[in-house]
Design a protein around this motif. Structure first.
Motif, PDB file in Angstrom:
ATOM      1  N   UNK A   1       0.848  -1.182   0.000  1.00 41.83           N
ATOM      2  CA  UNK A   1       0.000   0.000   0.000  1.00 41.83           C
ATOM      3  C   UNK A   1       0.888   1.237   0.000  1.00 41.83           C
ATOM      4  N   UNK A   2       0.568   2.201  -0.875  1.00 43.03           N
ATOM      5  CA  UNK A   2       1.330   3.444  -0.977  1.00 43.03           C
ATOM      6  C   UNK A   2       0.398   4.604  -0.633  1.00 43.03           C
ATOM      7  N   UNK A   3       0.815   5.429   0.339  1.00 39.94           N
ATOM      8  CA  UNK A   3      -0.004   6.563   0.751  1.00 39.94           C
ATOM      9  C   UNK A   3       0.841   7.826   0.751  1.00 39.94           C
ATOM     10  N   UNK A   4       0.211   8.925   0.314  1.00 43.58           N
ATOM     11  CA  UNK A   4       0.870  10.224   0.283  1.00 43.58           C
ATOM     12  C   UNK A   4      -0.228  11.279   0.362  1.00 43.58           C
ATOM     13  N   UNK A   5      -0.053  12.253   1.243  1.00 39.77           N
ATOM     14  CA  UNK A   5      -1.084  13.254   1.478  1.00 39.77           C
ATOM     15  C   UNK A   5      -1.461  13.962   0.183  1.00 39.77           C
TER      16      UNK A   5
ATOM     17  N   UNK B   1      -8.911   5.008   9.307  1.00 41.43           N
ATOM     18  CA  UNK B   1      -7.965   5.860  10.037  1.00 41.43           C
ATOM     19  C   UNK B   1      -7.271   6.871   9.131  1.00 41.43           C
ATOM     20  N   UNK B   2      -7.695   7.013   7.862  1.00 38.00           N
ATOM     21  CA  UNK B   2      -7.000   7.902   6.935  1.00 38.00           C
ATOM     22  C   UNK B   2      -6.964   9.353   7.421  1.00 38.00           C
TER      23      UNK B   2
ATOM     24  N   UNK C   1      -1.380  13.210  11.064  1.00 34.47           N
ATOM     25  CA  UNK C   1      -0.071  12.848  11.615  1.00 34.47           C
ATOM     26  C   UNK C   1       1.048  13.190  10.635  1.00 34.47           C
ATOM     27  N   UNK C   2       0.892  12.791   9.372  1.00 33.42           N
ATOM     28  CA  UNK C   2       1.935  13.027   8.393  1.00 33.42           C
ATOM     29  C   UNK C   2       2.011  14.494   7.973  1.00 33.42           C
ATOM     30  N   UNK C   3       0.929  15.266   8.246  1.00 30.92           N
ATOM     31  CA  UNK C   3       0.998  16.695   8.005  1.00 30.92           C
ATOM     32  C   UNK C   3       1.964  17.387   8.945  1.00 30.92           C
ATOM     33  N   UNK C   4       2.183  16.777  10.130  1.00 31.84           N
ATOM     34  CA  UNK C   4       3.152  17.316  11.086  1.00 31.84           C
ATOM     35  C   UNK C   4       4.536  16.690  10.885  1.00 31.84           C
ATOM     36  N   UNK C   5       4.571  15.387  10.865  1.00 28.05           N
ATOM     37  CA  UNK C   5       5.837  14.654  10.857  1.00 28.05           C
ATOM     38  C   UNK C   5       6.039  14.046   9.476  1.00 28.05           C
TER      39      UNK C   5
ATOM     40  N   UNK D   1      -0.004   9.326  18.355  1.00 29.18           N
ATOM     41  CA  UNK D   1       0.829  10.273  19.101  1.00 29.18           C
ATOM     42  C   UNK D   1       1.032  11.557  18.293  1.00 29.18           C
ATOM     43  N   UNK D   2       1.335  11.422  16.995  1.00 29.50           N
ATOM     44  CA  UNK D   2       1.599  12.589  16.157  1.00 29.50           C
ATOM     45  C   UNK D   2       0.359  13.462  15.998  1.00 29.50           C
ATOM     46  N   UNK D   3      -0.827  12.829  15.902  1.00 30.63           N
ATOM     47  CA  UNK D   3      -2.045  13.584  15.652  1.00 30.63           C
ATOM     48  C   UNK D   3      -2.446  14.440  16.859  1.00 30.63           C
ATOM     49  N   UNK D   4      -2.206  13.934  18.080  1.00 31.33           N
ATOM     50  CA  UNK D   4      -2.701  14.639  19.266  1.00 31.33           C
ATOM     51  C   UNK D   4      -1.634  15.496  19.951  1.00 31.33           C
TER      52      UNK D   4
END
Length: 252
Positions: free
Chosen positions: A69-73, A185-186, A192-196, A225-228
């Motif tokens: 699976x490949x994910x990218x914002x 959970x997308x 999360x990935x918007x921060x880290x 953890x990253x989201x909150x």
């Protein structure tokens, strides 16, 4: 043991151990052909993870029939089933397109007010499907509707109050359920990935290439953890881990 049989076994063992157990890939934008930096790649079968580097390239352990699976914002969430031909290539190219939601047709030149625009967004209902190359598309979330055939089934049916998903016991069925959980959970993953993300970590740590990839994996930050967590706290913890990471690297 006969010499001829011994030689055959040795050749067979050599062929097995020489089989590549990982794939080299590059992720690009479908329209521009530009490499995508910091895309997340997950082997849903083994849970192995990788992140594309500054040239969009990555390396990840796989076996035939595994699902990547490949994910990218901002891009569609896509998956591929590993094929034998991948191991015969120096590099496998993965092209993904931007994730666009289309509104209903409107008259050009007429700007809707805020309430009307909000209504158009709420009325937009994109299908909850996930495309996996080499497999059929996942159905929408939720149980399938009961058909007349189900009502006539003497073994499994509504009269028993349960359903039995035979396909769910197979490897592909388990991967479909896993994919559905990931899609739920997308929004959390995007936050999360918007921060880290790779660019931010590289700018803060001055790391690059494989060393940057290794450090991102070393942090072991969970999406929850990253989201909150506020960004400045994430930065403090990351810089503290950077000291440990560099110390371990110098010892090695």
């Amino acid at each position: 043991m006969k010499p001829a049989l011994l030689i055959s076994l040795l050749l067979l063992s050599f062929a097995v151990f020489s089989q590549r157990s990982e794939v080299n890939g590059v992720i690009k934008d479908l329209e521009t052909q530009e490499p995508l930096i910091g895309a997340h790649i997950q082997n849903l079968t083994s849970d192995k993870l990788a992140i594309s580097d500054g040239s969009g390239r990555f390396k990840i352990p796989v076996q035939i029939s595994d699902t990547l699976m490949i994910s990218f914002t901002g891009y569609q969430l896509l998956g591929w089933v590993v094929e034998q031909s991948w191991f015969e290539k120096d590099e496998v190219e993965f092209l993904i397109s931007t994730d666009t939601i289309y509104l209903q047709e409107v008259v050009v030149g007429v700007l809707p007010d805020y309430d009307r625009f909000k209504q158009l967004i709420l009325e937009t209902d994109p299908p909850d499907t996930f495309e996996i190359y080499g497999m059929a598309s996942l159905p929408p979330f939720g149980p399938p509707p009961i058909t007349e055939k189900d009502l006539q089934n003497p073994v499994f049916g509504p009269s028993m109050g349960i359903t039995f998903d035979v396909e769910g016991l197979t490897k592909k069925g388990k991967e479909k359920r896993k994919m559905q959980d990931i899609l739920k959970d997308k929004p959390l993953m995007d936050k999360a990935y918007g921060k880290f993300n790779r660019e931010w970590v590289a700018e803060s740590t001055r790391l690059e290439g494989d060393e940057l990839t290794s450090f991102i994996a070393y942090c072991k930050f969970t999406p929850e953890y990253l989201a909150k967590t506020p960004l400045y706290l994430i930065h403090e913890k990351m810089m503290a881990l950077l000291q440990d990471f560099e110390a371990e690297g110098s010892e090695g």
